[in-house]
Design a protein around this motif. Structure first.
Motif, PDB file in Angstrom:
ATOM      1  N   GLU A 188     -17.822   5.010  -5.398  1.00 10.76           N
ATOM      2  CA  GLU A 188     -17.117   3.635  -5.090  1.00 10.76           C
ATOM      3  C   GLU A 188     -17.765   3.800  -4.041  1.00 10.76           C
ATOM      4  O   GLU A 188     -18.342   4.322  -3.386  1.00 10.76           O
ATOM      5  CB  GLU A 188     -15.639   5.182  -4.357  1.00 10.76           C
ATOM      6  CG  GLU A 188     -14.256   4.887  -5.831  1.00 10.76           C
ATOM      7  CD  GLU A 188     -13.244   5.842  -4.668  1.00 10.76           C
ATOM      8  OE1 GLU A 188     -13.430   5.807  -3.577  1.00 10.76           O
ATOM      9  OE2 GLU A 188     -12.781   6.679  -5.672  1.00 10.76           O
TER      10      GLU A 188
ATOM     11  N   THR B 182     -12.586   1.253  -8.377  1.00  9.04           N
ATOM     12  CA  THR B 182     -11.651   2.945  -8.041  1.00  9.04           C
ATOM     13  C   THR B 182     -10.432   2.876  -8.747  1.00  9.04           C
ATOM     14  O   THR B 182     -10.164   4.108  -9.484  1.00  9.04           O
ATOM     15  CB  THR B 182     -11.492   2.494  -6.494  1.00  9.04           C
ATOM     16  OG1 THR B 182     -12.419   2.141  -5.568  1.00  9.04           O
ATOM     17  CG2 THR B 182     -11.066   4.074  -6.323  1.00  9.04           C
ATOM     18  N   PHE B 183      -9.763   1.479  -9.037  1.00  5.95           N
ATOM     19  CA  PHE B 183      -8.738   1.250  -9.997  1.00  5.95           C
ATOM     20  C   PHE B 183      -9.382   2.146 -11.073  1.00  5.95           C
ATOM     21  O   PHE B 183      -8.890   2.748 -12.253  1.00  5.95           O
ATOM     22  CB  PHE B 183      -7.851  -0.009 -10.198  1.00  5.95           C
ATOM     23  CG  PHE B 183      -6.847  -0.364 -11.108  1.00  5.95           C
ATOM     24  CD1 PHE B 183      -6.035   0.327  -9.941  1.00  5.95           C
ATOM     25  CD2 PHE B 183      -6.955  -0.276 -12.012  1.00  5.95           C
ATOM     26  CE1 PHE B 183      -4.119  -0.286 -10.918  1.00  5.95           C
ATOM     27  CE2 PHE B 183      -5.628  -0.706 -12.641  1.00  5.95           C
ATOM     28  CZ  PHE B 183      -5.055  -0.330 -12.294  1.00  5.95           C
TER      29      PHE B 183
ATOM     30  N   GLN C 115       0.924  -1.357  -0.451  1.00  5.42           N
ATOM     31  CA  GLN C 115      -0.041  -0.223   0.018  1.00  5.42           C
ATOM     32  C   GLN C 115       0.869   1.063  -0.013  1.00  5.42           C
ATOM     33  O   GLN C 115       0.588   2.104  -0.793  1.00  5.42           O
ATOM     34  CB  GLN C 115      -1.112  -0.067   1.564  1.00  5.42           C
ATOM     35  CG  GLN C 115      -1.619  -0.655   0.676  1.00  5.42           C
ATOM     36  CD  GLN C 115      -3.051  -1.307   2.201  1.00  5.42           C
ATOM     37  OE1 GLN C 115      -2.445  -0.628   3.741  1.00  5.42           O
ATOM     38  NE2 GLN C 115      -4.001  -2.650   2.384  1.00  5.42           N
TER      39      GLN C 115
ATOM     40  N   GLU D 200      -4.615   1.257  -6.002  1.00  3.41           N
ATOM     41  CA  GLU D 200      -5.691   0.433  -5.743  1.00  3.41           C
ATOM     42  C   GLU D 200      -4.691  -0.669  -5.970  1.00  3.41           C
ATOM     43  O   GLU D 200      -5.825  -2.235  -6.329  1.00  3.41           O
ATOM     44  CB  GLU D 200      -7.121   0.832  -6.206  1.00  3.41           C
ATOM     45  CG  GLU D 200      -8.228   0.917  -5.467  1.00  3.41           C
ATOM     46  CD  GLU D 200      -7.242   2.220  -5.608  1.00  3.41           C
ATOM     47  OE1 GLU D 200      -7.271   3.381  -5.891  1.00  3.41           O
ATOM     48  OE2 GLU D 200      -7.886   3.600  -4.005  1.00  3.41           O
TER      49      GLU D 200
ATOM     50  N   THR E 210      -4.474  -3.499  -3.267  1.00  2.98           N
ATOM     51  CA  THR E 210      -5.796  -4.133  -3.041  1.00  2.98           C
ATOM     52  C   THR E 210      -6.346  -4.510  -4.398  1.00  2.98           C
ATOM     53  O   THR E 210      -5.924  -5.956  -4.011  1.00  2.98           O
ATOM     54  CB  THR E 210      -6.930  -2.901  -3.090  1.00  2.98           C
ATOM     55  OG1 THR E 210      -6.670  -1.837  -2.705  1.00  2.98           O
ATOM     56  CG2 THR E 210      -8.191  -3.328  -2.728  1.00  2.98           C
TER      57      THR E 210
ATOM     58  N   GLY F 102     -12.027  -2.470  -5.064  1.00  2.00           N
ATOM     59  CA  GLY F 102     -10.328  -1.625  -5.261  1.00  2.00           C
ATOM     60  C   GLY F 102     -10.831  -1.528  -6.623  1.00  2.00           C
ATOM     61  O   GLY F 102     -10.009  -0.558  -7.397  1.00  2.00           O
TER      62      GLY F 102
END
Lengths: 367, 305
Positions: free
Chosen positions: B224, B106-107, A314, A329, A332, B103
């Motif tokens: 999001e 959002t990415f 992160q 991200e 993630t 994620g």
């Protein structure tokens, strides 16, 4: 004398390897998927990964940031594993952490008395609040057979919204510009000492190490650790063996919630010195901790290192977002791919095949 | 508390019910074949994103809705392969996918649109709003049914069709038999694994439609993590409706009502507090109706949960 020391070291090494073997292979798979995503973004994976690890592990300043961020993640993963290893799917660590931390902060700010004592009281009150918040779904499961998966998750949203309410209205620090939603700062005496002069790395990390050691002790050396594991492993066997399931469930969940509160308290007392809106949810500490627990298959030592690794991903992720424009991200995505690989037990299967082959060989020799 | 106020609450109840109902039906068909699917949230969220993304570039409602349904089904397929075919642990797969899509969207939002937080654009087209000719002029009812989209109506028809399919046709009985006793169903030549996988993909498609309504219905935007727990509320709704399509309509309406009341109370009570209402209501409803659920079947599942 020297030999026994060596043997001890070898045994520790073996144990470490056993704890890390499965995560390591899954991590390689996860990084491979991440590399494909980076390729799809039109960048060179090797260069991106180099930059990522450079700005999370290799440079001391970033390493300290990684360890600081790892602190709540490690503690959350321990809280998660406490419940999961006993078979209780507690996905409400976030809510328990938020509740406990908010209570701890309020005690630290508003209870009169000598700061040292109040500081101590705040940690204890936080643990009690976290434990109670975790006991609520446990009681509902016991009395009404309500799914703990749903209740613990719902309670996350309840805790986050209520904490947000308190920080926005009654507890808001009115001394500043009034634009940011946070409480006033806690007394200087209560703050955890910094361990490095150049960064925010603080004694909270030592607490995380202590919690990890405590988990190792509970799981390997105590009757309770055995009983709770048995409950998760095989409920009817545990009942047959005389384990009091309800009591074990209550203690397990209370401990899980109490540990969860430590993660947030470490963040407030060691790093931020105040509770600000969304500080524990937007950073998804609890969910990263859950991922770490899954990747390390609930082994405390494994979770400790996996948490540091995920935290590094992160930190590195936000570095490459700044310098290369790849959204953070990516961390993630890699994280979740690792857990998906772990879930299929690819690693486990390979190991089993080998094991069974060896067994066949041994059998052959004997015959 | 006048009638216009009540009508507006009921109107927002109906709008909030649709995504929950569709996802709850998705959850119901999974439980009916004995698959514990907790990736509903992921199946919805990917659709909210995909539909808005396609909407942005094509401006076609049909294409955006298809993109939503397909993307949901795709995530369903991943669940099916991992959970049914490779017997991976349901909690691990579900949690990982929920976080992965959270994620991932959002990415993509940042990568494709260069945005953080949410995507709002006046080029985006919303689902067609329907105002029924005669009913529109009836004072109370007209307000209750004002500006609903076609999917709002469609969701109830889908529930009805699912009921007829599962409970009134031969293929439906075959599907239900898999959930009741997989081994026995297989011994009679039913391809149990294939049916289970098919049902999980169907749940993905249903959630996909639900996610599409969420981003293209009453508001036209992607935010999001905009599903914010609706997948889990839907699981609760399916569980209260005992995975029966028609009963699930009722339980979903209950959760829709809680959201509707929550929205209406925002003028009186601080929004952070009213936002907790649907979540608290979910827990209370599960507790209140817990005794009616079959304890043996439930316990087995919740020994883990």
């Amino acid at each position: 004398m020297k030999q026994s020391h060596n043997a001890g070291a070898r045994e520790f090494g073996l144990r470490l390897w056993r704890a890390l073997r499965q995560p390591l292979i899954a991590v390689l798979f996860g990084l491979l998927v991440g590399a494909l995503v980076i390729l799809a973004c039109g960048q060179n994976p090797a260069a991106v990964y180099l930059e990522m690890f450079d700005k999370s592990f290799f440079k001391p300043y970033y390493l300290f940031s990684t360890l600081t961020r790892a602190t709540p993640i490690i503690i959350c993963s321990m809280a998660t594993s406490m419940a999961w290893r006993a078979g209780y799917i507690n996905i409400g660590v976030e809510g328990q952490m938020v509740t406990g931390t908010l209570v701890a902060t309020v005690v630290a700010l508003y209870v009169p008395g000598p700061p040292v004592l109040i500081g101590l009281l705040a940690w204890i009150a936080g643990m009690a609040a976290g434990a109670l918040y975790a006991l609520l779904p446990a009681v509902l499961t016991w009395k009404f057979q309500v799914s703990m998966v749903i209740t613990t998750l719902m309670l996350n949203y309840v805790a986050n919204n209520i904490a947000s309410y308190f920080v926005t209205y009654p507890l808001k620090d009115t001394s500043g510009d009034g634009l940011s939603f946070h409480t006033p700062e806690i007394h200087e005496v209560m703050r955890l000492p910094r361990l490095s002069s150049s960064s925010t790395f603080n004694a909270g990390f030592l607490l995380a190490v202590a919690v990890m050691l405590l988990m190792v002790f509970i799981t390997r050396k105590t009757v309770f650790g055995y009983e709770s594991k048995m409950g998760g492993f095989n409920p009817s066997f545990a009942r047959y063996g005389g384990t009091k399931q309800v009591k074990v469930m209550m203690i397990t969940m209370a401990l899980s919630g109490a540990i969860a509160s430590l993660a947030g308290s470490a963040e407030v007392f060691g790093l931020k010195y105040r509770y600000s809106d969304g500080m524990l949810s937007s950073t998804s500490y609890a969910w990263t901790g859950l991922m770490a627990a899954l990747i390390a298959d609930l082994d405390p030592i494994g979770m400790f290192f996996v948490s540091i690794f995920l935290s590094g991903l992160q930190i590195g992720g936000s570095a490459i977002q700044r310098s290369l424009g790849i959204p953070l991200e990516i961390a993630t995505i890699i994280q979740c791919c690792i857990t998906l690989f772990v879930s299929v037990k690819l690693v486990f299967k390979i190991r089993k095949k080998k094991a069974s082959k060896e067994e066949v060989k041994e059998g052959g020799v004997k015959a | 508390m006048n009638s216009a106020y009540i009508a507006s609450i009921l109107n927002s109840t109906l709008r909030s019910t649709t995504p929950i109902l569709l996802a709850a039906l998705g959850s119901a068909v999974c439980s009916r074949v004995g698959v514990f699917n907790i990736a509903l949230e992921a199946q919805m969220l990917i659709a909210s994103f995909a539909s808005i993304a396609v909407n942005y570039f094509t401006g076609s409602i049909l294409l955006s809705v298809s993109a939503g349904i397909l993307s949901g089904a795709l995530v369903g397929l991943i669940v099916a392969v991992l959970q049914v075919k490779y017997k991976a642990a349901d909690m691990v797969v579900g949690t990982s996918l929920n976080l992965l899509i959270q994620g991932g969207t959002t990415f993509l939002l940042y990568l494709i649109f260069g945005l953080r937080g949410s995507l709002v654009d006046n080029r985006l087209v919303s689902l067609a709003k329907i105002n029924l000719p005669v009913i529109r002029d009836i004072p109370f009812l007209g307000r209750v049914l004002e500006n609903l989209t076609i999917v709002d109506y469609l969701s109830y028809i889908i529930a009805l069709l699912l009921f007829i399919w599962l409970f009134k046709t031969v293929s439906g009985f075959r599907i239900l038999s898999v959930g009741i006793n997989k081994a026995a169903a297989e011994s009679l030549g039913t391809k149990a694994v294939r049916i289970q996988m098919g049902m999980v993909v169907l749940s993905g498609a249903l959630c996909g439609l639900g996610g599409t309504v969420l981003s293209m219905g009453q508001v036209i935007m992607f935010t999001e993590n905009m599903t914010s727990g609706r997948g889990f509320i839907a699981m609760a709704a399916a569980s209260l409706g005992m995975s029966h399509p028609l009963m699930t309509i009722l339980s979903s309406l209950f959760f829709g009502l809680c959201q509707g009341i929550g929205l209406a109370l925002q003028n009186i009570i601080k929004s952070q507090l009213t936002m907790t209402l649907p979540y608290i209501a979910t827990i209370v409803a599960l507790v209140l109706f817990s005794r009616q659920l079959k304890p043996s079947a439930k316990l087995k599942k919740q020994g883990k949960a």
